[in-house]
Structure formats: structure tokens, C-alpha cells
Design an enzyme around this catalytic site. Structure first.
Site: not given
Lengths: 395, 395
Positions: A149, A187, A390
């Protein structure tokens, strides 16, 4: 360590393709296939808000039955998607099982990416219908890339050992994980393969133990996730002859898992360097690992490392709040080889310590002064880039 | 709320002066003095690596005996300073007691600033010898300013209530804290005063309860600290006549503590906005507060707020890892008034939600769907400025 990643062990093939769920270019759907029934083990996130694929895979692994493959997508976590998301995950399993020619009960599934968005399930079904699992290092790397990702590079590892009984045994793996990374499986997805022959109960015990010392000791930002999964398939080709062979297998598995864990830490979102924390002198190994994680996860320690500031007080403060036994009067703290605190502050070479903090891998060591146990954890520095990444992820 | 801060209640004087331990301009040493023997209560950091002044003040408060004052410095935490640091803290207490004319056993002490550096104790002794405690709002503000470290503004609050029995009762307070702020008392000092008459055991119970709901619900960066202290002195001038008066006093104390807690959150290092998290539908209040703290402390939530990104999935992920009971199928998440998730994702006005996130105070609300209990926590957004501040603090 050898090359070949997840396809280094005999008995496995892989494939990757692009559906388009991940905004970045490249493949975002991967399939890992065992040639025959493989023994499966897995550990999953402890989150109480977990994704549909986690629920489904956990139920499959819990049966202890053989597994033929793992289907994975990146770009969409299929989490917080309600009953529609559960249906999507089931359709993803069914499509992969059709492609492999196995029952749906023999296919594991994992997703990673944005929470709250639905899978492009039609795209996944079309993608799976058109792919052809193959062997080889090139394919293994395409699988490693397809599960990324915000990762900036693929993460692979493989090890081959000659067992005490004489046979050659191989373990391979790939992982992804860059943000929302914290102890207890963040994650982070990791997939491991081996040609070893081992029963499901034994494999699960071994994996749980290895994950505890490796993936669960990685922290990037303290944010545990909804989708974390480590899955291990064993093809059953190499017999383990007694406890010595088992120990050799365990060591190879741990070496691969540890390498992947360190690669995740080094590739933390916005990271410019990896932080390796070793804690010694602890009451027990669990306390040592907890203390090491707390230091590696401290925002202030991470920011100090980023600034190459040998501020050992922040390490002491992190240790103090780790809820483990310490003796403040015999606590010792090293930055690289520089002893900075030993009950009292110690005069040390601040320039040398600052040089340590500017290295690609920063070694921090703490002795708690209360016992003989030790543990490790891995993290990364906190950069302004982390905040930028983020602040802008979903919009 | 009224003005006057820590000197709003009758019976107290204050003074501040500059020693030069804090690099920034202005006073860095403060003294708060009760005119006569005051009842004392306090709560301290749970860190196992705690500073010398914390050890000394905790021992003094534990006796339950009356207290005459509190001496505080900023710029040096007097932590990790070994036996020399303990001696320094004792000399600081002795110098303040001499100035006030009370036994050393009646003086509390607190320090905040860099860990591992020694106090300028000669400077502190000289400073204390030359100051003259006075009353008034101007003096209260100078005390509030003298205890600041990376705070950008002084934090004060005061409340006056008419008790059910008819008397007027006043509570005042000041606090500092900007980084290394996390539940269970972070690098935060708070000093509270009141003219109430109450025994030490009752005062301690009341303070513990209020701190649990206020200061312990503030999080800036997850880094709990070595020096955190909340100290409350009661001058004994206003009689509390029965449970109704006690409840009115408790409410005033909580209002002051809550205001100071919110001021700390709003002034988090690098913060551009405050985040107020309310959790409802929890099993019990403790679980509600824990869940609220976890959301307020999530780096990814904080970064999303900074980027005005209505990424409710990060709130769900934080709730999931908070280790509290939830029902994922009836979990509801609001950003301001926008319902964004209710078991399934909900279509919502993303522009309106983003506007909420750009406000000075951001309201996030989560209903866990399992009970009737509720709780609050306060935090702030995570900006690149936070990293800059904390990469350069000690060097």
C-alpha cells in the site's frame, strides 16, 4: 538468506494482476497457490473491529483442515463494510477457489488498504479468472509488489537449512506494512511458505511463538489495525525427523519472519532510519519485549532519533511508563556503544551518540537491572513526512 | 468561571522569579503559599522512573499533614539525576520552607523540563531568598507563566460557587503541559487551590476522582512522563455543610480541572486544533474513557484531523484496538453532527465533515452500542511542527 521470496520453497506457485483498487500503478491482486493440500497456520489482529476477510480466514484456519491457497488484494481493506463486505469477501474466496479448482473452504483471503470502502468485486472476479499461477523469483516479487500500500519497496525473505536428519528445508515469505503498524499485528500482512511436513496444531504453536518475537515487536505508529494477518502454508514435502529437525525448522522460520519484521520497520511511513531496541536485565522475556516495544514506539524517542538528538531521558521516560519492573538505580541506557545513563547520568561523547542516531539502523539498548531476560523490538524515526502522508491518505 | 487563576481563592499568595534554567525568557521559578496550614491532596505519575521531586512530594502528601506551600521550577525536570538530584530537591524544599517560615515537611516541590540535567540549585536558593509572595490576578498569571516549558500560553482557571448552605466557595488553578502528555498524568503539572475546609482523606478521594475524569483524559503524544503531578491545597476557610455542599465543591473543582485539561490539549506541541472525543454506549465509564483516550491519542486520527480528512475508518480502527467491549454491527461514529458509520458505512456530507475538522475544536463522537456509560477525552491534531519541535528539544 536466499532469494526467491514466497516461492523459494518447492510446492508453491503465485500470480499477480491489476484490478485498479490501489491508486498507485501496478498489480493490486495476488494469489498464492500450493500444488497440493497444505497445512495452514495463522495469527490475526486482536482488534475488535476487524475486517470481513479476517473473520473468514480465521474461521477457515480454525478448522485445522488443509488449505490450497491465499488470495490477497491491496487498496481496499474491506473493513467497516457491513454485511455487503462479508458477501464480497466470500465472492473473492469463491473466485479464487474456482481458479485453483478447490473447495471454498480451502482458500484463505486477506485485504489491505482504506477502511470503509467496498471491494471492486467484479474486477477481482475478472482478474482471478484471467491469471495463471507460476513459479520463480520474478513471480514471487510480483506477488510481493501486488500487496503493497504505502510501502516504498517490496519485502521478501527466504532461508534454506540442512536439517540435522540430512534433508534440505526451505522457508519463504513476503510482507507488507508501512503505517498503522503496532505490536499485536498492525496493518501488516505477512505470508509464509515452507516445504516442511508438519501437523496443523504443531504449525500453529510454532507460528504463534515466532510471531510473538518478530511481527508483534514491530511498531511504526502505535495504531494497531483491523486487517493484520500472518498466514503460513506448509506443503508437506520435507519430513521433520524428531525435535532437532523441528528446532532447525523453527529457527529458519524465525529468521525469515524476523527479516520481514525488520523490513517493515525500516519502511515505516516517512521513516528515514530503522530503530532496533534491545532490552536486557528484565524479569522475564515478556517484560523485556514490552519494554523494548515501548521505547521503539515512543513518539518522543522517534522524534529525537530523527533529529539525531542523544536525548536518553526520553528513553528512560518510555521505560518508566512501560509497566515492567525496573530498578531506577541500576538502569543503564546505551545509544550505540555510548553508555549514557547508569543510575546517574554518565558523561558520554554526545557527538559519537549523535552519529549513531544518524545511521541507517540505530541501536538503542537498555538494561533494566532486575533480572536476566532479554527482548528486542523494531521501529523507525518520526519525520514530518509521516504527518504529510497521513494527512492526505483518503482524500 | 472567574479570573484570578490559582490566587482566586482567599488564603493564598504567590511569587515568581527567573533563575535561568529555562532557555526561553521570563520567570522559571514559582512559589505558591498558603497563609496558614492547608490540607493537601495530590496525584502523581505512575511511571517507575520518576523524578526526585515526585518522590519527595509524594512522601509528604502521604503523611496527611498540613502543608504551607509548593515550590516549582521549569526548564529542568530533576529526573535521572541520581542521588545528587535527590539532594538538590531537598535543598529546594529547604530554601522554600525558609522563605515561608515553615518546617521542610510542609513544603511540596515540583519540577518540569529536560530529563537528566541537574538543577541550578544555588540559583534557586538565591531566587527564593529574594522573592515576596503576594496576592492578585497579576501575580497568579506570573506563576502560570513561570511553570511553562514548550507551552505557548499560560493555563489558568477559577470558579466560584454559592454552596447550598449559603457560603461562597472558590477553586483556582494553573497547569502546564504541552508535550510528553498522555493519560495517567503526563509531563503535566497542575496546581489547584481552594478556600474550602475539608479533611485530607476526603480531599484526596475527591481529587483522585476528578483527576481520573479530567487530567488523565488528556493525551498529546502518548508519552507519559516522569514528573507529572497534580497538587491541591485547601485553606480551610469555607465550611462544607453536608453532602450537598460537598457535591457543589466537587463540581467546582471538576470544572476548574476540566478547563485546565482542555487548555493543555489545545496547546499540545505543534497543535493547530483541539480534539474532543465523546464515547457513549459503553459497558461502563472506565471503558468509555479508555475508548475516548484511544481515539484522541491515535496518531492516524490526529493526522487525519490535521489534514481535515473525514477518514472515519481510523476512528473505527482506534476503537477496535482499545480493548473495550463493542458491537461492530451497531457501532456509530460521528464527525461533528455528521453520522459517518452505523454498522455499515453511511452516506454523509464529506465537505461538512471536513469543515468540522478545520474548526478550532473538533468534536468526534462514538457510540459503542453495548451499554449506557459514557466518557470524554481531549487531544490535539498531529502536525509536522510537532516533529520539528521534538527533533530539536535538547540539542
Amino acid at each position: 538468506m536466499i532469494g526467491g521470496g514466497i516461492l523459494a520453497p518447492a510446492g508453491f506457485r503465485g500470480a499477480a494482476t491489476r484490478v485498479g483498487m490501489r491508486i498507485a500503478d501496478g498489480d493490486d491482486l495476488a494469489l498464492i497457490v500450493a500444488d497440493g493440500p497444505a497445512t495452514a497456520a495463522a495469527t490475526f489482529t486482536t482488534s475488535r473491529f476487524r475486517a470481513a476477510p479476517v473473520d473468514i480466514s480465521a474461521a477457515t484456519v480454525a478448522t485445522g483442515a488443509a488449505v490450497r491457497g491465499i488470495v490477497v488484494n491491496a487498496g481496499c481493506a474491506n473493513c467497516g463494510t457491513g454485511s455487503g463486505g462479508v458477501d464480497d469477501a466470500r465472492r473473492m474466496v469463491a473466485a479464487a477457489a474456482r481458479r485453483v479448482g478447490c473447495p471454498e473452504s480451502e482458500m484463505l483471503v486477506a485485504s489491505t488498504g482504506l477502511i470503509g470502502s467496498r471491494l471492486d468485486i467484479a474486477g477481482i472476479e475478472a482478474g482471478l479468472a484471467g491469471i495463471h499461477p507460476e513459479r520463480g523469483a520474478r513471480v514471487a516479487e510480483s506477488v510481493a509488489r501486488a500487496i503493497m500500500t504505502t510501502d516504498t519497496r517490496p519485502k521478501q525473505a527466504a532461508a534454506r537449512v540442512t536439517l540435522p536428519s540430512g534433508a534440505a528445508l526451505t522457508v519463504g515469505g513476503t510482507a507488507k506494512g508501512s503505517g498503522m503498524i503496532h505490536p499485536q499485528m498492525a496493518t501488516m500482512l505477512a505470508f509464509l511458505t515452507t516445504d516442511a511436513a508438519i501437523d496443523a496444531v504443531g504449525l500453529q504453536a510454532l507460528l504463534r511463538d515466532v510471531v510473538e518475537r518478530t511481527f508483534n515487536q514491530v511498531t511504526v505508529d502505535g495504531d494497531g489495525s483491523t486487517n493484520d494477518s500472518v498466514m503460513l502454508l506448509a506443503a508437506g514435502l520435507v519430513t521433520l525427523d524428531g525435535p532437532d529437525d523441528r528446532a532447525a525448522f523453527a529457527a529458519a522460520l524465525e529468521a525469515v519472519a524476523r527479516s520481514l519484521a525488520q523490513q517493515i520497520a525500516a519502511d515505516g511511513e516517512g521513516a528515514t532510519r530503522r530503530i532496533d531496541v534491545t532490552v536486557t536485565g528484565a524479569e522475564d522475556n515478556r517484560a523485556a519485549r514490552r519494554a523494548a516495544r515501548t521505547v521503539a514506539g515512543s513518539q518522543l524517542v522517534k522524534a529525537a532519533v530523527h533529529g539525531a538528538d542523544p536525548n536518553w531521558g526520553r528513553i528512560a521516560a518510555a521505560i518508566g511508563r512501560a509497566e515492567v519492573a525496573i530498578d531506577p538505580w541500576s538502569l543503564r541506557i546505551w545509544i550505540g556503544d555510548e553508555l549514557t545513563f547508569a543510575g546517574d547520568p554518565v558523561a558520554f561523547d554526545e557527538e559519537a551518540a549523535s552519529r549513531v542516531l544518524r545511521g541507517a539502523t540505530v541501536l538503542l539498548r537498555v538494561d533494566l537491572g532486575v533480572g536476566d531476560a532479554s527482548g528486542e523490538a523494531w521501529g523507525c524515526d518520526l519525520s514530518a513526512e509521516y504527518v504529510v502522508i497521513n494527512s492526505e491518505y483518503s482524500t
